[in-house]
Scaffold this motif. Structure first.
Motif, mmCIF file in Angstrom:
data_model
loop_
_atom_site.group_PDB
_atom_site.id
_atom_site.type_symbol
_atom_site.label_atom_id
_atom_site.label_comp_id
_atom_site.label_asym_id
_atom_site.label_seq_id
_atom_site.Cartn_x
_atom_site.Cartn_y
_atom_site.Cartn_z
ATOM 1 N N GLY A 1 0.814 -1.212 0.000
ATOM 2 C CA GLY A 1 0.000 0.000 0.000
ATOM 3 C C GLY A 1 0.846 1.259 0.000
ATOM 4 O O GLY A 1 0.586 2.194 -0.761
ATOM 5 N N ARG A 2 1.852 1.285 0.834
ATOM 6 C CA ARG A 2 2.747 2.455 0.885
ATOM 7 C C ARG A 2 3.466 2.647 -0.441
ATOM 8 O O ARG A 2 3.563 3.752 -0.955
ATOM 9 C CB ARG A 2 3.792 2.283 1.978
ATOM 10 N N LEU A 3 3.990 1.563 -0.992
ATOM 11 C CA LEU A 3 4.721 1.653 -2.256
ATOM 12 C C LEU A 3 3.799 2.089 -3.389
ATOM 13 O O LEU A 3 4.186 2.898 -4.231
ATOM 14 C CB LEU A 3 5.393 0.318 -2.583
ATOM 15 N N TYR A 4 2.582 1.566 -3.401
ATOM 16 C CA TYR A 4 1.643 1.951 -4.452
ATOM 17 C C TYR A 4 1.325 3.444 -4.370
ATOM 18 O O TYR A 4 1.329 4.144 -5.382
ATOM 19 C CB TYR A 4 0.345 1.140 -4.368
ATOM 20 N N ARG A 5 1.042 3.938 -3.176
ATOM 21 C CA ARG A 5 0.718 5.365 -3.029
ATOM 22 C C ARG A 5 1.893 6.232 -3.458
ATOM 23 O O ARG A 5 1.712 7.280 -4.076
ATOM 24 C CB ARG A 5 0.304 5.670 -1.595
ATOM 25 N N LEU A 6 3.098 5.783 -3.167
ATOM 26 C CA LEU A 6 4.284 6.542 -3.531
ATOM 27 C C LEU A 6 4.467 6.575 -5.044
ATOM 28 O O LEU A 6 4.697 7.640 -5.622
ATOM 29 C CB LEU A 6 5.509 5.927 -2.853
ATOM 30 N N VAL A 7 4.348 5.424 -5.697
ATOM 31 C CA VAL A 7 4.525 5.391 -7.156
ATOM 32 C C VAL A 7 3.381 6.142 -7.835
ATOM 33 O O VAL A 7 3.592 6.817 -8.840
ATOM 34 C CB VAL A 7 4.692 3.952 -7.696
ATOM 35 N N TYR A 8 2.189 6.072 -7.275
ATOM 36 C CA TYR A 8 1.071 6.813 -7.851
ATOM 37 C C TYR A 8 1.306 8.321 -7.714
ATOM 38 O O TYR A 8 0.960 9.088 -8.607
ATOM 39 C CB TYR A 8 -0.251 6.412 -7.185
ATOM 40 N N LEU A 9 1.917 8.726 -6.632
ATOM 41 C CA LEU A 9 2.274 10.136 -6.440
ATOM 42 C C LEU A 9 3.199 10.610 -7.559
ATOM 43 O O LEU A 9 3.099 11.732 -8.018
ATOM 44 C CB LEU A 9 2.963 10.314 -5.075
ATOM 45 N N TRP A 10 4.073 9.731 -8.016
ATOM 46 C CA TRP A 10 5.043 10.101 -9.054
ATOM 47 C C TRP A 10 4.453 10.090 -10.452
ATOM 48 O O TRP A 10 4.772 10.953 -11.254
ATOM 49 C CB TRP A 10 6.238 9.153 -9.031
ATOM 50 N N ILE A 11 3.603 9.100 -10.768
ATOM 51 C CA ILE A 11 3.194 8.945 -12.164
ATOM 52 C C ILE A 11 1.713 9.162 -12.433
ATOM 53 O O ILE A 11 1.318 9.280 -13.581
ATOM 54 C CB ILE A 11 3.636 7.583 -12.749
ATOM 55 N N LYS A 12 0.871 9.177 -11.439
ATOM 56 C CA LYS A 12 -0.551 9.523 -11.564
ATOM 57 C C LYS A 12 -1.327 8.638 -12.536
ATOM 58 O O LYS A 12 -2.283 9.080 -13.140
ATOM 59 C CB LYS A 12 -0.709 10.975 -12.014
ATOM 60 N N ASP A 13 -0.918 7.415 -12.709
ATOM 61 C CA ASP A 13 -1.631 6.492 -13.591
ATOM 62 C C ASP A 13 -1.742 5.150 -12.872
ATOM 63 O O ASP A 13 -0.724 4.487 -12.647
ATOM 64 C CB ASP A 13 -0.872 6.333 -14.909
ATOM 65 N N PRO A 14 -2.958 4.752 -12.495
ATOM 66 C CA PRO A 14 -3.111 3.523 -11.707
ATOM 67 C C PRO A 14 -2.534 2.279 -12.379
ATOM 68 O O PRO A 14 -1.892 1.467 -11.728
ATOM 69 C CB PRO A 14 -4.628 3.390 -11.536
ATOM 70 N N SER A 15 -2.739 2.128 -13.683
ATOM 71 C CA SER A 15 -2.240 0.914 -14.344
ATOM 72 C C SER A 15 -0.716 0.927 -14.443
ATOM 73 O O SER A 15 -0.069 -0.112 -14.235
ATOM 74 C CB SER A 15 -2.871 0.739 -15.724
ATOM 75 N N GLU B 1 12.515 2.159 -11.604
ATOM 76 C CA GLU B 1 11.558 1.569 -12.545
ATOM 77 C C GLU B 1 10.747 2.660 -13.231
ATOM 78 O O GLU B 1 10.525 2.620 -14.441
ATOM 79 C CB GLU B 1 10.634 0.607 -11.788
ATOM 80 N N VAL B 2 10.308 3.649 -12.475
ATOM 81 C CA VAL B 2 9.531 4.756 -13.040
ATOM 82 C C VAL B 2 10.397 5.563 -14.005
ATOM 83 O O VAL B 2 9.950 5.921 -15.101
ATOM 84 C CB VAL B 2 8.961 5.654 -11.916
ATOM 85 N N LEU B 3 11.642 5.831 -13.624
ATOM 86 C CA LEU B 3 12.538 6.580 -14.506
ATOM 87 C C LEU B 3 12.806 5.813 -15.800
ATOM 88 O O LEU B 3 12.827 6.400 -16.886
ATOM 89 C CB LEU B 3 13.852 6.887 -13.791
ATOM 90 N N MET B 4 13.016 4.501 -15.700
ATOM 91 C CA MET B 4 13.238 3.690 -16.906
ATOM 92 C C MET B 4 12.008 3.728 -17.813
ATOM 93 O O MET B 4 12.135 3.823 -19.032
ATOM 94 C CB MET B 4 13.565 2.242 -16.526
ATOM 95 N N HIS B 5 10.835 3.662 -17.216
ATOM 96 C CA HIS B 5 9.605 3.724 -18.012
ATOM 97 C C HIS B 5 9.517 5.055 -18.753
ATOM 98 O O HIS B 5 9.196 5.097 -19.939
ATOM 99 C CB HIS B 5 8.380 3.531 -17.115
ATOM 100 N N HIS B 6 9.798 6.146 -18.062
ATOM 101 C CA HIS B 6 9.718 7.468 -18.689
ATOM 102 C C HIS B 6 10.760 7.618 -19.794
ATOM 103 O O HIS B 6 10.468 8.178 -20.852
ATOM 104 C CB HIS B 6 9.890 8.572 -17.644
ATOM 105 N N ARG B 7 11.958 7.132 -19.563
ATOM 106 C CA ARG B 7 13.002 7.214 -20.598
ATOM 107 C C ARG B 7 12.615 6.390 -21.815
ATOM 108 O O ARG B 7 12.812 6.818 -22.949
ATOM 109 C CB ARG B 7 14.328 6.722 -20.032
#
Length: 152
Positions: A3-17, A54-60
């Motif tokens: 739950g904590r990790l999900y909320r954090l990643v959602y804070l960064w990318i704003k896309d649930p999927s 992981e988020v940075l790699m996705h964006h790149r």
């Protein structure tokens, strides 16, 4: 931890999927490295850093380096009344205007209710940096509320 990790990643990318996909990839990596991570001194910190990578790699990969400015924050708790929803919207709108580091530290402290020490470990920064950034975030939010005539 999920739950904590999900909320954090959602804070960064704003896309649930995308948030779910990134989280799933990090969990897969942690399972692959299970023996190595078994005695890790700060497993949650490792997970947060892996998630950020992981988020940075996705964006790149997708060439989608967009800022998070102007995007509303998700409400941490469901609001029961229209007034409460409006307050949440206003506060999260103001939080979204904070610089990235202050916004992230404010979220970890106020939404995730993490201690200063936990935040320092998660972000791999000093305790003093956590305190300074949190103080600046609160001071900025307080001033913006005063400027809008909401608080004294």
């Amino acid at each position: 931890m999920r739950g904590r990790l999900y909320r954090l990643v959602y804070l960064w990318i704003k896309d649930p999927s995308l948030a779910e996909d990134a989280l799933q990839n990090v969990f897969e990596k942690s399972v692959e490295r299970q023996k190595e991570l078994q005695n890790h001194p700060n497993l949650m910190g490792w997970m947060v850093k892996s998630l950020k990578n992981e988020v940075l790699m996705h964006h790149r990969k997708n060439s989608r380096l967009e800022g998070l400015e102007g995007m509303p924050e998700p409400a941490a708790v469901p609001a029961d009344t229209l007034e409460a929803r409006e307050s949440h919207r206003l506060i999260f709108g103001l939080v979204a205007t904070l610089p990235d580091k202050q916004r992230e530290i404010f979220h970890l402290r106020e939404v995730e209710e993490m201690s200063y020490e936990e935040i320092a470990q998660h972000l791999d920064i000093s305790l003093d940096q956590v305190k300074v950034n949190l103080h600046r975030a609160r001071k900025t939010l307080r001033q913006k509320l005063i400027n809008q005539g909401i608080s004294r």
